[in-house]
Structure formats: structure tokens, C-alpha cells
Design an enzyme around this catalytic site. Sequence first.
Site, PDB file in Angstrom:
ATOM      1  N   GLU A 117       0.891  -1.174   0.000  1.00 21.36           N
ATOM      2  CA  GLU A 117       0.000   0.000   0.000  1.00 21.36           C
ATOM      3  C   GLU A 117       0.916   1.207   0.000  1.00 21.36           C
ATOM      4  O   GLU A 117       1.485   1.573   1.030  1.00 21.36           O
ATOM      5  CB  GLU A 117      -0.886  -0.007   1.253  1.00 21.36           C
ATOM      6  CG  GLU A 117      -1.797  -1.221   1.393  1.00 21.36           C
ATOM      7  CD  GLU A 117      -2.924  -1.238   0.366  1.00 21.36           C
ATOM      8  OE1 GLU A 117      -3.193  -0.196  -0.259  1.00 21.36           O
ATOM      9  OE2 GLU A 117      -3.520  -2.309   0.167  1.00 21.36           O
ATOM     10  N   CYS A 127      -1.965   9.138   2.370  1.00 18.69           N
ATOM     11  CA  CYS A 127      -1.648   8.572   1.053  1.00 18.69           C
ATOM     12  C   CYS A 127      -2.675   8.997   0.016  1.00 18.69           C
ATOM     13  O   CYS A 127      -2.373   9.101  -1.162  1.00 18.69           O
ATOM     14  CB  CYS A 127      -1.565   7.063   1.150  1.00 18.69           C
ATOM     15  SG  CYS A 127      -3.006   6.333   1.915  1.00 18.69           S
TER      16      CYS A 127
END
Length: 649
Positions: free
Chosen positions: A363, A397
Site C-alpha cells: 500500500e 496517502c
Amino acid sequence: MTSKHFGNIQMRGLNKLGDVIVPGEGSFPRFGQTEFSSEIDRMLDYMYEDDRSGLSLLMTIFAFTPSFLIKWVVLLSEKNAQFPDFIGAPLRMIQLGLKGIILTLYYSNLDDQNQYGEKIMKEINWSTTVAKLDSDQEVPVMRKETSSWTNPSSDAVTQIYDNARSAEKEIYKMTVKQRRNFITSLKKLILDEKEKIVDIIQKDTGKGRSDALFSEIFGVLDHLTFLENEAVNSLKDAKIKTPIALMGKKSKIFYEPLGTVLVVSPWNYPFYQAIVPITISFITGNSTIYKPSEFTPLKGLVEDLLYRAGFQDDWVQIVYGDGKTGSQLIDKRPDKIFFTGSVATGKKIMSQASEMLIPVELELGGKDPFIVFDDADIERAASGALWGALTNTGQSCTSVERIYVQENIYEKFKTKLLEKTKTIKQSVDKDGDSDMGGMTTDSQVGIVKLHIDDAKTKGANLLTGEGWNGKDNLIPPLVLDNISDDMKICTEETFGPILPLYKFVDEEHAINLANDSDFGLSASVWSADNKRALRVTRKLKTGNVSINNVMLTEGNPYLPFGGTKYSGIGRYKGVHGLHSFSNMKSVLIDSNSNKIEANWYPYTKRKYQLFSGMTEGLFGGGIKNFIKFLIYGLKLESYSDKVGKKGRV
Ligand code: NAD
């Protein structure tokens, strides 16, 4: 009880429904005991005529329906997600619509003037006071030494894996339901101690208090609730279709543990990035080795919570250390690596893991586009862009890092955004009364400065935040325009509170600009035209899209999460996420017969001819071929059995 829109019959129906949804408990009165009729007209006045008459009809029906049947409909509506859409959608409407109406009427009366108000406020422990941040506060570490490690030696790493391998066996023996009990205890503990946890998160990260509460605590509780509700169902053996050529047999998937999972996490959401993967790994039956970021270790917190929630020693081991420790842990070959962090580290991890063929889930970062079409609500879109770019001080993110605005509304949008930017309140607050906190690491402050300097040198205009000295970690919102694609701020992840503005001409232009990136984590599309928004969404090369909202896919723990391109590999969260931490074991069950299968030896010319005819019949389509398949199939079956037992003749 009178109403200008509803007659006595409809009021009776409403009362009945209300008593089913809010039957009352303790100091809480039943729905029918409250003064709901004083609010009903105010609510009905706001409804469209069509909705009002629909509701009136439904209440008339409820007036003549026995309460147990109404209760059944309400209970069924809660399970709407399990039904196909054509039944699920109306059930969802019942769940949201009817419950919404009843609860609004109920709670609108619970003010201090109301006879029940005070008692109820006491019962729900209503308080606006927030725990104070005490910078000297130490978290009690109640775990035994063996469950957390700091900079372990190579012998200690061996010990960590020996512990994990033994723990695997204990966890494997538990049913998912038994594991779920630990999730429930953990959830309760986190809810009870949320203010203390927020203190610790703030101490390590320097983020705003509301950011810590909204994204980390709420997000974690939401996820744990998802596990409570869905894990048992999602991890039970699944029945799978078996094709006609395998008639008489059954197919299943068993979702089994992988063994030991190594979780390596970043510094930006240290609590969320700890609890979410650890609990997914645990509920799916794995033992877990968790390495937090050296910058935000939350030392002592996670092991303490797990211990008090009843987790046994070594089910989850916490290993403090830097990248070197992470790499040592990979060397011992976990059964899966779940990594969240930067692209650079992701590549290193994948390369090291490839030597031992360890499955990795990555991720990684993002450079998320936010696309505003000219029919969008500018006020709301500007507020969305502001929050999407600044939440967690841009250290997310899925932060908005590229804002594309259709050229004919560009100036209007820019003015609105600048206006809103001025209202942002920034401090590492102790009471939630601030919008933005500070940056967590000095090196990230350095990256933001590098990107801003580079952009300014290459001709970008910095429209806000000129006063920032380039060092202070309380970086103000930085709005920029006149951006070109040779600038770092356009192509690299900045991970700070930046709002770069770009213009686009039409749909195709917006899609091309948004896709012109090495990253593909998340995106946001704003338009009043739902068809257009969906069309654009389909063409974006990314893992997640929020329409007329921002970073909201992450808000739904039922949705899988992950990226495309340099943003990562794999999906976690949701049911897909539970399966990605499992060994999906395919099982085919045949009966205990003495039959010899057609595809087993001996191969003979006759078998070849029969198999060939059966194949033509099976895949040729149409009724004639189906009959051919049956005839050839039956012949093949009896021939294969005979020749299999007697041998080649
Ligand atoms: P990072 O890559 O520097 O570090 C992440 C973790 O990896 C840390 O625990 C670190 O100690 C460890 N590590 C470093 N080198 C290692 C090695 N060789 N072997 C094993 N472990 C090693 O990332 P960061 O700076 O902590 O986090 C910020 C990044 O994380 C940003 O790029 C952000 O976009 C990304 N992120 C992604 C998501 C997502 O879900 N996609 C979520 C949050 C953050």
C-alpha cells in the site's frame, strides 16, 4: 396528536412503527411516549409532495399491520446488503428512510426543556470536556517482555519467529467466532480509552486532535465493527458451482490462515495502520509480527491494549526498530508481508521478498487528482478540496495533490478556495478546536520545501503561505497555480498541505491529465451530471474514486482499498481484504465410489473418440449438442470404468 398532513390513521401507523424502532429502555422512553407530534409537520413540510403521499400511504398500511410484521420488515431491512439489488435497494430505503424519520422525530424532542431530556443526557454521559494532553504521560506497559521487542538481535529475531510459529497453532484452533470475541473486547477498550489514545497519538505525531479522533479512532472502531459483523460470514466455507462435466461432485473454498504475517507500517496514521492490519491478520487466523515506524512507534500502547483485550502472548508481537529491523524480519520468511509506506521502500521489500517468493501486499503513495466540472456545486467542491488536501496536514496517502478545475469556473473556484483557506485554524490543539496540526517528521517538512522551491523557480505562483519559513513544522495551507509538468509538485508525492490548481477544457482533457501520473491510488470527481461522473470514473486508472466527495471510499470499511501503478499491489479491507490474508483452499469433494475416472489411465483409441465426441457435445451449444454430450458422456463413463478395472485389452 394532530397534524395538518396526517390524519389519525397515519399517526397510528407512525406510532406503531416508532414503537418497533424505539421500544424504550432504562430512562429512554418509548417512541409513543414522546411529544413527536409537535415535530411531525415541520418535517413533512420539507418533503416533496410525492414523498409525503408515499409516506402517508405506508403509514396507513402500518396502522392496519400487526406490530410483529412491522418488526420483521425492519429487521429484514437491516440485512439489505445480503440481497440482490432489486430487493436490497428498497430494503435500504426502508432502513434509512423510515429509521431516519423515526429517530429524527424522537431525538428532536430530547432537549433540556423536555421532561426526559435531562435524564437522557445523564444516561448517555453527555459531556463536551476533552481529556488534556499531558506531555510527560507514560503509557503503562503491561505486556510481558517477549511480546514486544526493540532492535532485536539476529538470535532475538529467530526467537520472534519461534514464538510466532507456536502462536499460529493456538490461533488456528480457535473458530472465527471465538476470535471475534477478542475483537469485541478490543473495540470496547479503545472506545473507553479513546481520549488517552488520542493524547498518545498526538504526542508521537504532532497532528491535530480532531484528525486523530476522526481518522484514527473512528476509523479503527468502524473497521472493528465491520469485523464483528462480517468476518464470521465471509470466512465460512463457501459453496462453489461445479460444472456439468464434473457431475456428482461438490466444490468448496475453505478460508484458512496463512501462518505468520509480517505487518510493516508508516508514521502518518500510526494507530490505524497498527490496529487495522493486525486485527485482519488475527481474525483470519494468523499470528502477527508488527513493526511500526521508528518515527511514531506509540511505544507500549498497542501491546497494552491487546493484552488487556485478552490477546495471549505472541499472538501479536510488536517489534520496534527501523528499516534494518524490518529487513531482518523479512529474512525469516513470513507467510505474507503487508507493507504500507513509500514507493522506494516498497520496491526494496518486494525485491527482498522475491528471493524467497514471499507474497507481498504493498500500500504505497499517491498523487491524487480532484476533478471539478463546471456544473458542480462550487461552494461544496471547494470545501471538499480544502479538507481533502489538508486533512492530517496533507500527510495522507490519498491526500488531494492535484486540483483540476474546468476552465470556465476556474477563477470562481480559485476565489472560493482562497477565501476558505484563510479561515483555517492551525495548532497542535488539546481540545479539538483547530483544523490542522503540524507535520510529523523534519524530513517531510524538507520535502515540502523542496517541492515548493522547485515549483516557484520554474514559474508557479504561490498564492498563500508566503510567510512560512521553510522549517517550521506547522506548514500553512499552500495554494499554487501556474503549474507545469516539469515541476516535482506535479509529478512526485509531496505529502504536505499543498493545493496546486490546474485548468482543464473538457471531459477527455480532465481524464488525460488525471491519468498522466505514475500513481493511481484514489481520485475525486465532482459533477451534477451523474452519468458524466460515472463515465469519468470508469476511465480513471486508479484504485478508488469518490464521486461528489473526497477520500470517502476509505470511510467505508466494506470497500476494498489499494492502488494501481506505483501506488501498490493488492487490496485490503472489506471482504476482499479478509480473503487476501487467507489461504483460499479449493476443495473438490467426490463420493466414496469404486468408479474409475474418464481422464485416468489407460488412454485408448476408443476413449479418445468418446472423449472427443463428449467435448464437441459439451461446448458446441444447443439442444442437439447437449444430447450428444449426454450420450457420449455416459458411454465414456462406462467404458472408462470397465477399461480402468480390467486394463487395456
Ligand atoms: P517508509 O517507506 O519510509 O517506511 C515505512 C515503514 O517501512 C517503516 O516502518 C520503516 O521502518 C520500514 N522500512 C524502511 N525500510 C525498510 C526495509 N528495507 N525493509 C523493511 N522495512 C523497511 O514510509 P513512511 O515515510 O513511514 O510513510 C509515508 C509513505 O507511506 C507515503 O509514501 C504514503 O503515501 C505511504 N502510505 C500509503 C498508504 C496506503 O494505504 N497506500 C497509507 C499510508 C501511507
